[in-house]
Structures are given as C-alpha cells and as structure tokens.
Design a protein around this motif. Structure first.
Motif, PDB file in Angstrom:
ATOM      1  N   GLY A 179       0.824  -1.235   0.022  1.00  0.00           N
ATOM      2  CA  GLY A 179      -0.140  -0.009  -0.224  1.00  0.00           C
ATOM      3  C   GLY A 179       0.696   1.319  -0.059  1.00  0.00           C
ATOM      4  O   GLY A 179       0.273   2.399   0.391  1.00  0.00           O
ATOM      5  N   VAL A 180       2.096   1.019  -0.325  1.00  0.00           N
ATOM      6  CA  VAL A 180       3.010   2.143  -0.279  1.00  0.00           C
ATOM      7  C   VAL A 180       3.401   2.557  -1.761  1.00  0.00           C
ATOM      8  O   VAL A 180       3.813   1.793  -2.384  1.00  0.00           O
ATOM      9  CB  VAL A 180       4.300   2.134   0.709  1.00  0.00           C
ATOM     10  CG1 VAL A 180       5.324   3.186   0.607  1.00  0.00           C
ATOM     11  CG2 VAL A 180       3.826   1.759   1.887  1.00  0.00           C
ATOM     12  N   HIS A 181       3.263   3.808  -1.957  1.00  0.00           N
ATOM     13  CA  HIS A 181       3.831   4.260  -3.485  1.00  0.00           C
ATOM     14  C   HIS A 181       4.940   5.054  -3.388  1.00  0.00           C
ATOM     15  O   HIS A 181       5.420   5.790  -2.705  1.00  0.00           O
ATOM     16  CB  HIS A 181       2.733   5.314  -3.701  1.00  0.00           C
ATOM     17  CG  HIS A 181       1.448   4.760  -4.024  1.00  0.00           C
ATOM     18  ND1 HIS A 181       0.063   5.480  -4.249  1.00  0.00           N
ATOM     19  CD2 HIS A 181       0.642   3.380  -3.797  1.00  0.00           C
ATOM     20  CE1 HIS A 181      -0.919   4.865  -4.425  1.00  0.00           C
ATOM     21  NE2 HIS A 181      -0.618   3.744  -4.209  1.00  0.00           N
ATOM     22  N   VAL A 182       6.068   4.747  -4.485  1.00  0.00           N
ATOM     23  CA  VAL A 182       7.544   4.915  -4.714  1.00  0.00           C
ATOM     24  C   VAL A 182       7.431   5.422  -5.916  1.00  0.00           C
ATOM     25  O   VAL A 182       7.146   4.654  -6.962  1.00  0.00           O
ATOM     26  CB  VAL A 182       8.437   4.185  -4.138  1.00  0.00           C
ATOM     27  CG1 VAL A 182       9.950   4.967  -4.442  1.00  0.00           C
ATOM     28  CG2 VAL A 182       8.157   3.872  -2.699  1.00  0.00           C
ATOM     29  N   THR A 183       7.683   6.741  -6.494  1.00  0.00           N
ATOM     30  CA  THR A 183       7.848   7.251  -7.502  1.00  0.00           C
ATOM     31  C   THR A 183       8.981   8.094  -7.873  1.00  0.00           C
ATOM     32  O   THR A 183       9.464   8.707  -7.118  1.00  0.00           O
ATOM     33  CB  THR A 183       6.576   8.277  -7.945  1.00  0.00           C
ATOM     34  OG1 THR A 183       5.529   7.222  -7.739  1.00  0.00           O
ATOM     35  CG2 THR A 183       6.674   8.718  -9.358  1.00  0.00           C
ATOM     36  N   ALA A 184       9.679   7.938  -9.083  1.00  0.00           N
ATOM     37  CA  ALA A 184      10.834   8.764  -9.528  1.00  0.00           C
ATOM     38  C   ALA A 184      10.124   9.643 -10.523  1.00  0.00           C
ATOM     39  O   ALA A 184       9.549   9.219 -11.600  1.00  0.00           O
ATOM     40  CB  ALA A 184      11.694   7.616 -10.155  1.00  0.00           C
ATOM     41  N   LEU A 185      10.434  10.974 -10.243  1.00  0.00           N
ATOM     42  CA  LEU A 185      10.090  11.851 -11.176  1.00  0.00           C
ATOM     43  C   LEU A 185      11.307  12.368 -12.166  1.00  0.00           C
ATOM     44  O   LEU A 185      12.268  12.861 -11.681  1.00  0.00           O
ATOM     45  CB  LEU A 185       9.411  13.174 -10.417  1.00  0.00           C
ATOM     46  CG  LEU A 185       9.256  14.516 -11.192  1.00  0.00           C
ATOM     47  CD1 LEU A 185       8.288  14.210 -12.114  1.00  0.00           C
ATOM     48  CD2 LEU A 185       8.838  15.553 -10.277  1.00  0.00           C
ATOM     49  N   CYS A 186      11.099  12.355 -13.331  1.00  0.00           N
ATOM     50  CA  CYS A 186      12.140  12.551 -14.189  1.00  0.00           C
ATOM     51  C   CYS A 186      11.798  13.629 -15.255  1.00  0.00           C
ATOM     52  O   CYS A 186      11.603  13.594 -16.387  1.00  0.00           O
ATOM     53  CB  CYS A 186      12.316  11.373 -15.188  1.00  0.00           C
ATOM     54  SG  CYS A 186      12.841   9.981 -14.373  1.00  0.00           S
TER      55      CYS A 186
END
Length: 259
Positions: A179-186
């Motif tokens: 339930g945890v969101h991890v995102t890389a913004l490029c």
C-alpha cells in the motif's frame, strides 16, 4: 496483497523547498490540504513561504533549516521523520556539478553525491518502514532525464539521477503490495523562474511538480513530465547505447568547443 489505489496525502515533508520545483511542491500540497514540513538550507525563504501557505491555505507548516550534506543535520531530519511521521516524503533537494568531470574540484562531485544520493537514501530509510507498517504512504524522488542517458558535462549528476531512478523503481516493486507508493520524477529542462520566456524544450516548474504529485498519488513508478520528453523516452530505452553515447559525445564536443 493490496490493490493500488489513489492516495490523497494529509501531511508531507519536502526537501529543497525554499525555491524552484520544491516551492511548487509545497504550494500544490498546501492547496490540496496537506500539512507540511519544509526543509532547506536557508531559513529566510522557508519562513516567508511558510507564512504565505499558512495565510492562504490554513494548513500547518513547520520549517526546518538544514543542510542535508551535513551528516548531523540530516540525522535531525531523519529523527523528525521517525518521531512524527508524514504520509508523503518528497526528496526534491539536489545539486549538480556542470562541466568536464576532470576539470572540476572533487569536492563539487562529492557534495552532489552526498545530497542527491546519500541524503535521499537516509531520509527514505527513515520514512519508509513506518509507511509500510501503516499500509499507506508515498515517497516521491526527484530524478532527471539526465539519469536515462549518458550525460557528458554532467557525469556525476547524471549518475546520481540514474541511481535515484533505479532505487525508486526497486522500492516501488518492494512496497507496492504493502500500500506504499514510490515514484521517480524525471523532468527535462525546467524553468525555476516563473518569469522565464516559453521555450519548446523547457518545462514550467508547477507543471513538473503537479505531474510528480499526481504520479505518486496514483502509484506510478515513473513520471516523465512534458509531451516532448514522453516522446523521447522510448528512444532512450530502445536506441543502442553506443549510438546514445556517440550522440551525447557529439553534443558535448560542440558545447565544450563553443560550436
């Protein structure tokens, strides 16, 4: 296994929040009703931004003046994350060392690595276990298009952003089911000044910040803002690396030679 659901974050800690994309993150999150912890080196701009957000959006804002390349100051922010958890961590603080690698002081490269990689990993490690335990939360790591291709003239910077992308995608695979969101913004080239004239290759900082927040709320592992950069992404992934290196080398030679 939890299904991926959109999350609206009620609290967030944003690093590098005193200006540029970091300030855009702060304003957008405050507009969405999130209480904030703002971290940056300079207390003056942070306090000014905090007053603006409190008056305009009626959210709680805490200011933490800290140079995250200082291990002791970074440890204070880690303790803050563990003692009083937030629902979203935005690792936005970063720096580069533009120029030929061999022509710049080693300290410039190491400072970039300390901020872009070490501090980001430390803060993520402080925040993530609690998010996993609660079954909810998000980490948005600001990377760069420079992390997806050879970056002559920004070798150590591009390498740090490649780390951030790989790190974020790996964590996404580890914790998405919790339930945890991890995102890389490029993002690609981004104006940090709202008054800059429009240019087809340059993005607006608010648009970049909005794309990142929308992506982490939706649980997407990677966000590439801007149609022009989205169109370039398949080529960066499919073109053979020798061709990418050759093209990047030609551009660097033109820049370095003043041509």
């Amino acid at each position: 296994m939890r299904a991926a659901t959109r999350q609206a974050y009620r609290s967030a800690l944003v690093t590098g929040a005193s200006g540029g994309i970091g300030a855009s993150f702060a304003r957008l999150l405050a507009a969405r009703g999130a209480d904030l912890v703002l971290v940056a080196r300079r207390p003056g701009p942070l306090e000014e931004l905090a007053r603006e957000l409190v008056e305009r959006y009626r959210v709680a804002v805490e200011v933490v003046a800290a140079d995250l390349t200082d291990g002791a100051r970074c440890a204070e922010v880690e303790r803050r994350l563990r003692a009083d958890p937030v629902e979203l961590l935005v690792n936005n603080a970063g720096r580069g060392a533009p120029g030929a690698f061999a022509g710049l002081p080693l300290e410039d490269h190491l400072a970039g690595i300390e901020l872009n990689v070490t501090a980001l990993v430390r803060l993520t490690h402080a925040a993530l276990p609690g998010m996993v335990g609660r079954g909810r939360g998000g980490v948005l790591n600001v990377a760069s298009m420079a992390g997806l291709a050879p970056s002559p003239g920004g070798a150590s910077y591009g390498a740090t952003k490649a780390f951030v992308i790989a790190f974020s995608e790996s964590l996404h695979a580890e914790v998405a089911a919790e339930g945890v969101h991890v995102t890389a913004l490029c993002p690609g080239f981004t104006h940090t000044d709202d008054g800059a004239p429009p240019h087809p290759l340059w993005l607006r900082r608010d648009a970049v910040a909005r794309a990142g927040l929308d992506a982490v709320e939706a649980g997407r592992a990677l966000s590439v803002p801007g149609a022009q950069y989205k169109a370039a992404l398949p080529a960066l992934r499919l073109v053979p690396r020798p061709l990418l290196r050759a093209a990047a080398g030609r551009v660097w030679q033109q820049v370095a030679g003043g041509g």
